[in-house]
Design a protein around this motif. Structure first.
Motif, PDB file in Angstrom:
ATOM      1  N   GLU A  55     -64.325  23.868 -45.939  1.00 32.32           N
ATOM      2  CA  GLU A  55     -64.792  25.253 -45.918  1.00 32.32           C
ATOM      3  C   GLU A  55     -64.861  25.859 -47.324  1.00 32.32           C
ATOM      4  O   GLU A  55     -65.647  26.776 -47.577  1.00 32.32           O
ATOM      5  CB  GLU A  55     -63.877  26.113 -45.042  1.00 32.32           C
ATOM      6  N   LEU A  58     -68.315  25.793 -48.806  1.00 33.79           N
ATOM      7  CA  LEU A  58     -69.250  26.833 -48.369  1.00 33.79           C
ATOM      8  C   LEU A  58     -69.094  28.099 -49.201  1.00 33.79           C
ATOM      9  O   LEU A  58     -70.077  28.797 -49.475  1.00 33.79           O
ATOM     10  CB  LEU A  58     -69.015  27.155 -46.883  1.00 33.79           C
ATOM     11  N   GLU A  77     -67.280  17.305 -38.925  1.00 32.21           N
ATOM     12  CA  GLU A  77     -67.535  18.728 -38.757  1.00 32.21           C
ATOM     13  C   GLU A  77     -68.063  19.338 -40.049  1.00 32.21           C
ATOM     14  O   GLU A  77     -68.989  20.162 -40.037  1.00 32.21           O
ATOM     15  CB  GLU A  77     -66.252  19.439 -38.328  1.00 32.21           C
ATOM     16  N   GLY A  78     -67.497  18.925 -41.185  1.00 30.89           N
ATOM     17  CA  GLY A  78     -67.921  19.479 -42.461  1.00 30.89           C
ATOM     18  C   GLY A  78     -69.370  19.176 -42.790  1.00 30.89           C
ATOM     19  O   GLY A  78     -70.119  20.056 -43.238  1.00 30.89           O
ATOM     20  N   LYS A  80     -71.863  18.544 -40.739  1.00 31.16           N
ATOM     21  CA  LYS A  80     -72.777  19.297 -39.882  1.00 31.16           C
ATOM     22  C   LYS A  80     -72.870  20.761 -40.305  1.00 31.16           C
ATOM     23  O   LYS A  80     -73.971  21.329 -40.340  1.00 31.16           O
ATOM     24  CB  LYS A  80     -72.323  19.178 -38.419  1.00 31.16           C
ATOM     25  N   GLN A  81     -71.738  21.349 -40.664  1.00 29.78           N
ATOM     26  CA  GLN A  81     -71.759  22.754 -41.050  1.00 29.78           C
ATOM     27  C   GLN A  81     -72.399  22.954 -42.418  1.00 29.78           C
ATOM     28  O   GLN A  81     -73.156  23.916 -42.631  1.00 29.78           O
ATOM     29  CB  GLN A  81     -70.330  23.315 -41.058  1.00 29.78           C
ATOM     30  N   THR A  84     -76.115  22.538 -41.989  1.00 27.54           N
ATOM     31  CA  THR A  84     -76.656  23.723 -41.322  1.00 27.54           C
ATOM     32  C   THR A  84     -76.799  24.885 -42.300  1.00 27.54           C
ATOM     33  O   THR A  84     -77.729  25.693 -42.188  1.00 27.54           O
ATOM     34  CB  THR A  84     -75.749  24.128 -40.151  1.00 27.54           C
ATOM     35  N   ALA A  85     -75.889  24.945 -43.278  1.00 29.39           N
ATOM     36  CA  ALA A  85     -75.949  26.002 -44.287  1.00 29.39           C
ATOM     37  C   ALA A  85     -77.025  25.732 -45.342  1.00 29.39           C
ATOM     38  O   ALA A  85     -77.213  26.560 -46.237  1.00 29.39           O
ATOM     39  CB  ALA A  85     -74.588  26.156 -44.961  1.00 29.39           C
ATOM     40  N   ILE A 108     -80.338  18.550 -37.064  1.00 31.69           N
ATOM     41  CA  ILE A 108     -80.061  19.602 -38.045  1.00 31.69           C
ATOM     42  C   ILE A 108     -81.099  19.572 -39.162  1.00 31.69           C
ATOM     43  O   ILE A 108     -81.571  20.612 -39.624  1.00 31.69           O
ATOM     44  CB  ILE A 108     -78.633  19.428 -38.605  1.00 31.69           C
ATOM     45  N   ASN A 112     -83.375  22.826 -39.911  1.00 32.93           N
ATOM     46  CA  ASN A 112     -83.072  23.594 -41.118  1.00 32.93           C
ATOM     47  C   ASN A 112     -83.815  23.101 -42.357  1.00 32.93           C
ATOM     48  O   ASN A 112     -83.671  23.701 -43.427  1.00 32.93           O
ATOM     49  CB  ASN A 112     -81.564  23.554 -41.384  1.00 32.93           C
TER      50      ASN A 112
END
Length: 402
Positions: A55, A58, A77-78, A80-81, A84-85, A108, A112
């Motif tokens: 996180e 980000l 998880e990291g 994918k997030q 996505t960002a 994704i 995106n």
């Protein structure tokens, strides 16, 4: 470009070291600590700031690309997030990640328009590129077949190779063969002395229309692990080899000896990555120049080897016929829909005839039987469905949950 590392895969170590030395002006800014320091590819680095959570990437405003890889929940998880960002991802593939996770990243990317660049190190090795140029120029003449042999150090040598290790080695080799030769879409896999502990030898045959056959073989060995690709052509034989633990190849053909170097390989990979990131929409890359699409097909190739062994036949990618159970269910569904419509229409006809024309009771009973008997017979036939249940060996290999 400014990099962050979310990766515990040791295969990324050469690139991480190159980034730490500011190769071609690139900078390594952050490293996410995914596990013990001794097991990380960033051990001993000097220029990076260590952070404990993905996180934090980000929140950082000085990260252009994230180098991601491994097989941890935090990485899954990291990635994918972060994708996505809209942060470009240089992704280190691993067979244990599973095709399901790769498909998620593909969705994704499509939604995106973020750049996903697979870490296909071998494509930028000078020796591998030299071999590809030889094949492109026709220096070997018509290619008869390719033989890729690799061994895995086992002690003792009689111990089997775990199936997960076979998949791990097959994934990059499948991409190398496809990159050198073409779009292999037929896979035949064989396993020798297969047990729950592993296999003593695994062989995969790749073939495709107008393409020379490629044979991939892996077996255990006590001596240092070996890797060699032999390309047999009408005019000669080319050999691409790699020593145990080395990250670069050596190509030998007709007295020519070309060696790769990790520094130039890293530079070529980063240059190609920059080119892809600068495109307006990386997800619309042409099929002939789509490394992410190639990676997806390599994961599908690994999955196809499991189906080939289970079904004991050649598997054709993207054109796999339905199983007997699926065919039966499809046919029964179509027949059922047809019978429901036919019964409704015949019922209307029966009511219309019975209300206009006075008919004997026996004929009315016969008409009712003709209208409803097919539907009753069809419903009774549904008891045959349990007979089409697949055996336990027909269940697909489970994918890791992400």
């Amino acid at each position: 470009m400014r990099f962050a590392v979310l990766c515990d895969d040791p295969t990324a170590r050469p690139l991480v070291e190159a980034l730490d030395s500011r190769i071609d002006g690139h900078q390594l800014r952050y490293v996410v600590q995914l596990g013990p320091k001794t097991s990380q590819p960033h051990q001993g680095l000097k220029s990076a700031t260590i952070v404990s959570r993905w996180e934090d990437l980000l929140a950082a405003n000085d990260v252009d690309v994230v180098l991601a890889g491994g097989n941890t929940e935090q990485m899954f998880e990291g990635v994918k997030q972060l994708a996505t960002a809209g942060i470009p991802i240089l992704f280190v593939p691993h067979a244990s990640q599973g095709s399901t996770f790769i498909y998620e990243l593909s969705l994704i990317r499509d939604d995106n328009h973020v750049a996903l660049i697979p870490f296909l190190w071998h494509r930028f090795d000078a020796a591998a590129q030299h071999l590809k140029q030889l094949l492109r120029d026709g220096a070997l003449g018509t290619i008869q077949f390719l033989q890729l042999e690799r061994s895995v150090s086992q002690s003792p040598s009689s111990s089997p190779i775990a199936q997960a290790a076979v998949d791990l080695e097959l994934l990059p080799d499948a991409d190398l063969l496809r990159w050198l030769v073409g779009d292999y879409n037929q896979i035949t896999a064989l396993r020798t002395a297969a047990t729950d502990q592993g296999v003593m030898m695994a062989r995969v045959v790749l073939s495709g229309r107008s393409l020379p056959e490629a044979n991939w073989v892996i077996a255990p060995a006590v001596r240092p692990a070996e890797w060699k690709l032999t390309v047999h052509g009408e005019r000669g034989t080319a050999l691409l080899s790699r020593a145990d633990g080395a990250t670069s190849f050596v190509c030998d053909f007709d007295g020519q000896h070309v060696e790769g170097h990790s520094h130039t390989t890293a530079s070529g990979l980063l240059t190609a990555m920059e080119s892809l990131i600068q495109r307006r929409d990386p997800s619309t890359t042409a099929a002939a120049d789509d490394p992410w699409g190639d990676l997806v097909q390599c994961f599908e190739t690994v999955d196809a080897t499991h189906r080939s062994v289970r079904r004991k036949r050649t598997i054709e990618l993207h054109f796999e016929p339905m199983s007997e159970r699926a065919i039966f269910k499809t046919q029964m569904t179509a027949i059922g829909c047809g019978l429901l419509v036919a019964t409704f229409l015949l019922t209307l006809c029966y009511l219309g005839i019975a209300s206009v024309v006075p008919l004997p009771r026996g004929i009315l009973i016969a008409l009712r039987a003709l209208v409803f008997a097919p539907l009753v017979i069809f419903l009774a036939a549904q008891i045959l469905l349990p007979l089409t249940r697949p055996s336990s060996n027909d269940h697909p290999t489970p994918q890791p949950k992400v």
